[in-house]
Design an enzyme around this catalytic site. Structure first.
Site: not given
Length: 174
Positions: A59, A96
């Site tokens: 993006r 994460e």
């Protein structure tokens, strides 16, 4: 007139309960939203002296390319490891659950070049920190980290302390 935030669809409990996912694709799917996003990012670069725009896959490509084109600046791809065909430099960052690695071509940034880094979102700041490391390893100077959206509750700016960080939209939560 609509604000940019009006084009972002917020999806509760995705990808897990308690998370609000901010969907940038809804901005891209609306011509007015896309125009407003690019113009808003352009405004954040007004008066800034820089040589190159670099964007994170994927993006960051979407938002960085129109800026580079409009400002007649080169655009550097920052990609996931193994996607670039020439000699690269790489940097790892924490996810994460584990780590990831990004890279740029070794000749993409010249020593002393002033670089704007762009991505759609800053959350924990890991990708952005790795991008800074890549640019600086080649002798470039990061003059701005620019994002369309920021999840302030994840404190990504802390990883970018000492750098110019700017976001068009800031969401206070996660």
């Amino acid at each position: 007139m609509k604000k940019l935030e009006d084009y972002v669809v917020s999806i509760p409990d995705f990808p897990e309960p308690g998370i609000i996912f901010r969907d940038v694709t809804s901005v891209l799917q609306d011509a007015d939203g896309l125009n407003l996003a690019i113009n808003s990012l352009m405004e954040k670069l007004e008066g800034l002296d820089f040589d190159v725009i670099a964007g994170a896959e994927s993006r960051g490509f979407i938002f960085g390319m129109p800026l580079a084109y409009n400002l007649h600046k080169p655009f550097v791809l920052v990609r996931k490891k193994g996607k670039l065909p020439r000699e690269t430099v790489s940097a790892s960052y924490e996810l994460e659950y584990g780590t990831a690695e990004i890279e740029i071509h070794k000749d993409a940034i010249l020593p002393g070049q002033k670089v704007v880094l762009i991505d759609d979102l800053i959350a924990t700041g890991g990708t952005s920190r790795a991008m800074i490391e890549l640019v600086e390893s080649l002798g470039g100077i990061v003059v701005k980290n620019l994002f369309l959206m920021e999840l302030a509750g994840l404190n990504g700016r802390a990883k970018l302390e000492g750098y110019d960080v700017d976001s068009v939209i800031v969401y206070e939560g996660k």
